[in-house]
Design a protein around this motif. Sequence first.
Motif, PDB file in Angstrom:
ATOM      1  N   TRP A 134       0.799  -1.229  -0.038  1.00 53.06           N
ATOM      2  CA  TRP A 134       0.072  -0.143  -0.030  1.00 53.06           C
ATOM      3  C   TRP A 134       0.958   1.296   0.166  1.00 53.06           C
ATOM      4  O   TRP A 134       1.376   1.583   1.071  1.00 53.06           O
ATOM      5  CB  TRP A 134      -0.906  -0.174   1.432  1.00 53.06           C
ATOM      6  N   VAL A 136       1.283   5.081  -0.477  1.00 56.09           N
ATOM      7  CA  VAL A 136       0.977   6.262  -0.455  1.00 56.09           C
ATOM      8  C   VAL A 136       2.183   7.343   0.065  1.00 56.09           C
ATOM      9  O   VAL A 136       2.433   8.228  -0.560  1.00 56.09           O
ATOM     10  CB  VAL A 136      -0.296   6.384   0.715  1.00 56.09           C
ATOM     11  N   SER A 137       2.739   6.811   1.104  1.00 57.11           N
ATOM     12  CA  SER A 137       3.759   7.803   1.762  1.00 57.11           C
ATOM     13  C   SER A 137       5.023   8.173   0.924  1.00 57.11           C
ATOM     14  O   SER A 137       5.417   7.256   0.098  1.00 57.11           O
ATOM     15  CB  SER A 137       4.289   7.167   3.159  1.00 57.11           C
ATOM     16  N   THR A 146       3.729  13.667   3.624  1.00 62.90           N
ATOM     17  CA  THR A 146       2.665  12.654   3.115  1.00 62.90           C
ATOM     18  C   THR A 146       1.329  13.575   3.568  1.00 62.90           C
ATOM     19  O   THR A 146       0.217  13.474   3.082  1.00 62.90           O
ATOM     20  CB  THR A 146       2.665  11.355   3.629  1.00 62.90           C
ATOM     21  N   ALA A 147       1.418  14.089   4.836  1.00 63.45           N
ATOM     22  CA  ALA A 147       0.452  14.662   5.499  1.00 63.45           C
ATOM     23  C   ALA A 147      -0.557  15.485   4.611  1.00 63.45           C
ATOM     24  O   ALA A 147      -1.889  15.557   4.804  1.00 63.45           O
ATOM     25  CB  ALA A 147       0.896  15.343   6.761  1.00 63.45           C
ATOM     26  N   ASN A 148       0.139  16.181   3.640  1.00 67.54           N
ATOM     27  CA  ASN A 148      -0.738  17.016   2.936  1.00 67.54           C
ATOM     28  C   ASN A 148      -0.972  16.527   1.483  1.00 67.54           C
ATOM     29  O   ASN A 148      -1.402  17.422   0.586  1.00 67.54           O
ATOM     30  CB  ASN A 148      -0.087  18.469   2.598  1.00 67.54           C
ATOM     31  N   PRO A 181       6.178   2.749   2.535  1.00 65.97           N
ATOM     32  CA  PRO A 181       5.301   1.688   2.174  1.00 65.97           C
ATOM     33  C   PRO A 181       5.604   0.282   2.857  1.00 65.97           C
ATOM     34  O   PRO A 181       6.723   0.177   2.624  1.00 65.97           O
ATOM     35  CB  PRO A 181       5.108   1.660   0.696  1.00 65.97           C
ATOM     36  N   ALA A 182       4.679  -0.158   3.524  1.00 65.19           N
ATOM     37  CA  ALA A 182       5.100  -1.636   4.092  1.00 65.19           C
ATOM     38  C   ALA A 182       4.575  -2.511   2.980  1.00 65.19           C
ATOM     39  O   ALA A 182       3.709  -2.469   2.367  1.00 65.19           O
ATOM     40  CB  ALA A 182       4.360  -1.752   5.480  1.00 65.19           C
ATOM     41  N   ASN A 239       9.363  -1.610   5.655  1.00 63.56           N
ATOM     42  CA  ASN A 239       9.215  -0.219   5.293  1.00 63.56           C
ATOM     43  C   ASN A 239      10.117  -0.123   4.175  1.00 63.56           C
ATOM     44  O   ASN A 239      11.256   0.076   4.240  1.00 63.56           O
ATOM     45  CB  ASN A 239       9.095   0.742   6.171  1.00 63.56           C
ATOM     46  N   LEU A 392       2.206   7.692  15.116  1.00 60.63           N
ATOM     47  CA  LEU A 392       2.863   8.037  14.055  1.00 60.63           C
ATOM     48  C   LEU A 392       2.559   7.601  12.585  1.00 60.63           C
ATOM     49  O   LEU A 392       2.859   8.036  11.636  1.00 60.63           O
ATOM     50  CB  LEU A 392       4.520   8.211  14.145  1.00 60.63           C
ATOM     51  N   TYR A 393       2.112   6.145  12.741  1.00 60.88           N
ATOM     52  CA  TYR A 393       2.144   5.314  11.529  1.00 60.88           C
ATOM     53  C   TYR A 393       0.508   5.483  11.098  1.00 60.88           C
ATOM     54  O   TYR A 393      -0.118   6.184  11.702  1.00 60.88           O
ATOM     55  CB  TYR A 393       2.527   3.910  11.768  1.00 60.88           C
ATOM     56  N   ASP A 394       0.268   4.769  10.034  1.00 62.37           N
ATOM     57  CA  ASP A 394      -1.050   4.397   9.832  1.00 62.37           C
ATOM     58  C   ASP A 394      -1.763   5.686   9.589  1.00 62.37           C
ATOM     59  O   ASP A 394      -2.650   6.049  10.196  1.00 62.37           O
ATOM     60  CB  ASP A 394      -1.918   3.581  10.651  1.00 62.37           C
ATOM     61  N   ALA A 395      -1.029   6.722   8.897  1.00 64.35           N
ATOM     62  CA  ALA A 395      -1.525   8.198   8.659  1.00 64.35           C
ATOM     63  C   ALA A 395      -1.383   8.750  10.236  1.00 64.35           C
ATOM     64  O   ALA A 395      -2.206   8.427  11.208  1.00 64.35           O
ATOM     65  CB  ALA A 395      -2.890   8.241   8.364  1.00 64.35           C
ATOM     66  N   GLY A 396      -0.293   9.574  10.303  1.00 68.85           N
ATOM     67  CA  GLY A 396       0.261  10.200  11.673  1.00 68.85           C
ATOM     68  C   GLY A 396      -1.181  10.711  12.402  1.00 68.85           C
ATOM     69  O   GLY A 396      -1.927  11.620  11.434  1.00 68.85           O
ATOM     70  N   MET A 400      -2.577  13.797   9.737  1.00 66.02           N
ATOM     71  CA  MET A 400      -3.485  13.039   8.769  1.00 66.02           C
ATOM     72  C   MET A 400      -5.061  12.706   9.593  1.00 66.02           C
ATOM     73  O   MET A 400      -6.029  13.015   9.250  1.00 66.02           O
ATOM     74  CB  MET A 400      -3.149  11.881   8.166  1.00 66.02           C
TER      75      MET A 400
HETATM   76  C1  LIG Z   1       5.246   0.750  10.915  1.00 65.63           C
HETATM   77  C2  LIG Z   1       4.792   1.601   9.789  1.00 65.63           C
HETATM   78  C3  LIG Z   1       4.008   1.172   8.658  1.00 65.63           C
HETATM   79  C4  LIG Z   1       3.625   2.035   7.590  1.00 65.63           C
HETATM   80  N1  LIG Z   1       2.869   1.417   6.602  1.00 65.63           N
HETATM   81  C5  LIG Z   1       2.743   2.268   5.388  1.00 65.63           C
HETATM   82  C6  LIG Z   1       2.052   1.813   4.142  1.00 65.63           C
HETATM   83  O1  LIG Z   1       1.777   0.661   4.259  1.00 65.63           O
HETATM   84  N2  LIG Z   1       1.843   2.591   3.240  1.00 65.63           N
HETATM   85  C7  LIG Z   1       2.236   4.059   3.222  1.00 65.63           C
HETATM   86  O2  LIG Z   1       2.075   4.602   2.526  1.00 65.63           O
HETATM   87  N3  LIG Z   1       2.835   4.571   4.338  1.00 65.63           N
HETATM   88  C8  LIG Z   1       2.838   3.725   5.476  1.00 65.63           C
HETATM   89  N4  LIG Z   1       3.618   4.295   6.642  1.00 65.63           N
HETATM   90  C9  LIG Z   1       3.698   5.711   6.764  1.00 65.63           C
HETATM   91  C10 LIG Z   1       2.777   6.358   7.742  1.00 65.63           C
HETATM   92  O3  LIG Z   1       1.272   6.034   7.392  1.00 65.63           O
HETATM   93  C11 LIG Z   1       2.729   7.882   7.861  1.00 65.63           C
HETATM   94  O4  LIG Z   1       1.704   7.934   8.961  1.00 65.63           O
HETATM   95  C12 LIG Z   1       2.459   8.493   7.027  1.00 65.63           C
HETATM   96  O5  LIG Z   1       3.587   8.696   6.106  1.00 65.63           O
HETATM   97  C13 LIG Z   1       2.472  10.052   7.394  1.00 65.63           C
HETATM   98  O6  LIG Z   1       3.506  10.541   8.195  1.00 65.63           O
HETATM   99  P1  LIG Z   1       3.281  11.763   8.911  1.00 65.63           P
HETATM  100  O7  LIG Z   1       1.831  12.232   9.264  1.00 65.63           O
HETATM  101  O8  LIG Z   1       4.337  11.988   9.870  1.00 65.63           O
HETATM  102  O9  LIG Z   1       3.358  12.880   7.568  1.00 65.63           O
HETATM  103  P2  LIG Z   1       4.491  14.144   7.166  1.00 65.63           P
HETATM  104  O10 LIG Z   1       4.136  14.745   5.814  1.00 65.63           O
HETATM  105  O11 LIG Z   1       5.901  13.448   7.309  1.00 65.63           O
HETATM  106  O12 LIG Z   1       4.189  15.336   8.530  1.00 65.63           O
HETATM  107  C14 LIG Z   1       4.997  15.172   9.573  1.00 65.63           C
HETATM  108  C15 LIG Z   1       4.443  16.148  10.602  1.00 65.63           C
HETATM  109  O13 LIG Z   1       4.245  17.695  10.096  1.00 65.63           O
HETATM  110  C16 LIG Z   1       3.222  17.846  10.676  1.00 65.63           C
HETATM  111  N5  LIG Z   1       2.029  18.387   9.856  1.00 65.63           N
HETATM  112  C17 LIG Z   1       2.121  18.115   8.235  1.00 65.63           C
HETATM  113  N6  LIG Z   1       1.059  18.501   7.592  1.00 65.63           N
HETATM  114  C18 LIG Z   1       0.022  18.991   8.667  1.00 65.63           C
HETATM  115  C19 LIG Z   1      -1.269  19.585   8.687  1.00 65.63           C
HETATM  116  N7  LIG Z   1      -2.008  19.592   7.573  1.00 65.63           N
HETATM  117  N8  LIG Z   1      -1.732  19.707   9.491  1.00 65.63           N
HETATM  118  C20 LIG Z   1      -1.145  19.453  10.833  1.00 65.63           C
HETATM  119  N9  LIG Z   1       0.064  19.265  11.110  1.00 65.63           N
HETATM  120  C21 LIG Z   1       0.921  18.851   9.888  1.00 65.63           C
HETATM  121  C22 LIG Z   1       2.553  17.102  11.690  1.00 65.63           C
HETATM  122  O14 LIG Z   1       3.160  17.460  12.866  1.00 65.63           O
HETATM  123  C23 LIG Z   1       2.904  15.738  11.120  1.00 65.63           C
HETATM  124  O15 LIG Z   1       3.408  14.627  12.117  1.00 65.63           O
HETATM  125  C24 LIG Z   1       4.038   3.446   7.883  1.00 65.63           C
HETATM  126  C25 LIG Z   1       4.863   3.637   8.767  1.00 65.63           C
HETATM  127  C26 LIG Z   1       5.311   2.927   9.788  1.00 65.63           C
HETATM  128  C27 LIG Z   1       6.089   3.593  10.810  1.00 65.63           C
END
Ligand SMILES: Cc1cc2nc3c(=O)[nH]c(=O)nc-3n(C[C@H](O)[C@H](O)[C@H](O)COP(=O)(O)OP(=O)(O)OC[C@H]3O[C@@H](n4cnc5c(N)ncnc54)[C@H](O)[C@@H]3O)c2cc1C
Length: 436
Positions: A134, A136-137, A146-148, A181-182, A239, A392-396, A400
């Motif tokens: 999956w 996305v990130s 990814t958050a935005n 992505p995992a 990952n 932090l994972y599964d959409a922070g 998100m």
């Molecule tokens: C074990 C594990 C498995 C995972 N599996 C997957 C997977 O299968 N597929 C996948 O795609 N990803 C995966 N991920 C990534 C995971 O889903 C992250 O949650 C995702 O990448 C978003 O990270 P983030 O929220 O830190 O985003 P980032 O964009 O890195 O944002 C970082 C920080 O910026 C701040 N921020 C940014 N924008 C905003 C906003 N609009 N409003 C408020 N604060 C904001 C927040 O403080 C946020 O924590 C995995 C991660 C882990 C650790």
Amino acid sequence: MMPIDFTLTAYQRRLQRVAREFANEILGPLVKSADENSDPQKAFASVKAAYVESYKLGFATGFIPKKYGGGGISNVDLQIVVEELCAIDPGFATILLVNGLALMPLVWFASEQQKQKWLIPATGDPRGEYLAGWSVSEAAGTPGGTANFDGPGSFPAGIGLTAILDKKNGEYVLNGRKFWPANAGGWDLQGADANVCIVRTSPDAGGSRGLSAIVIPRGTEGITYEQPISKLGHRICQNNSMIFSNCRVPEENAFAIGNGDLVVNKAFTWSGPVAAIASVGVARSAYEFALSWAKKYTGGGDKPIIDHQIVAYTLAEVAMKIEAGRAFAWKAAHYHDLHNADGHAVGPMSKVFCGEMLFNAVFQAMKVVGVNALDRANPLERYLREASVFPLYDAGNVGMQMRKICAVMADPAFDPRAIASSAATPFAKQAPPPET
Ligand SMILES: Cc1cc2nc3c(=O)[nH]c(=O)nc-3n(C[C@H](O)[C@H](O)[C@H](O)COP(=O)(O)OP(=O)(O)OC[C@H]3O[C@@H](n4cnc5c(N)ncnc54)[C@H](O)[C@@H]3O)c2cc1C
């Protein structure tokens, strides 16, 4: 029948027993050495045989409807399995969860032909090795992140992996990078059986109009899988860092064209209660370890430390939080059963609540145990590392999941009692509509 009843059915008790036996007997013995393996790909590969067993038990694709060969398990029943697995290892459970994050979007958004093509092989692998990624990130950087992903900005803001349609050949051409992505790299770093990727199909459009999903089968050329990321916790799941360079994918593999934002939002809403009960599973193990320790350990005194009121109170607080977390996770899963996983407020709420609860609960358990909690011979230091992943994972949570809760609440038609009464809580595209 009672309208509210937390008693497990005979089927759920059987699910619990099978999941518990698998977790204790097959997964459990592998966890310590996999967690300590400094090579993340080797750690992941070391649980492959356990994964095959879990596949055969139906855990890897149980959530897919029976029509497509899955177990057709309800969201509530899934809760029972996930708690048992996560009480032993949440990283392993993430491998299974990510199959769902990748494949459930096909169930919700793909054409019947696409469902047949991609879901039947996922549920019917005679080897039991099938993995779905999956993707996305994206990597840190500016803009990066990814958050935005669904923000109104055009490329390079938001999702940066572009997929441009080459109409002459009927193929999308992908360029860019995914990071985190995992499952995506597969057991041998040559790719998962299928990777569901979120791509930007219209670089000039914002994230709520320019994104789509596309399925990339194993063996597709133009993707390099780098060594997996070495993480603080959840070390058993893989990952990935994926680099796409003129990677060509048939046009018919794309779905939810222009609606990739809805795919991302719904997938991470569906997974909310799953991550919530996963947190409860880890918290349960931390609590049970600390409780048992407190009943035996005297700290050099003349009675077990549980006889000190502060110790007993602390443990009681942990126990309360776990019960509250489990009830919330089950409630959110039940809501998803009623509303086709459209609990865009309650799903994320349960995930945020339980993930934050877990970190606090593990640290309280550590304070009960004292300095010996830091000894790596005891499991609490691992639980703390595992706990740190959840917010932090599964959409922070911050960037998100909280945004979705707030978007539902901000809707003028939102009924603040809707969740309590299990009524629908509408959620739509978040960015402004295209200018006309
Ligand atoms: C074990 C594990 C498995 C995972 N599996 C997957 C997977 O299968 N597929 C996948 O795609 N990803 C995966 N991920 C990534 C995971 O889903 C992250 O949650 C995702 O990448 C978003 O990270 P983030 O929220 O830190 O985003 P980032 O964009 O890195 O944002 C970082 C920080 O910026 C701040 N921020 C940014 N924008 C905003 C906003 N609009 N409003 C408020 N604060 C904001 C927040 O403080 C946020 O924590 C995995 C991660 C882990 C650790």
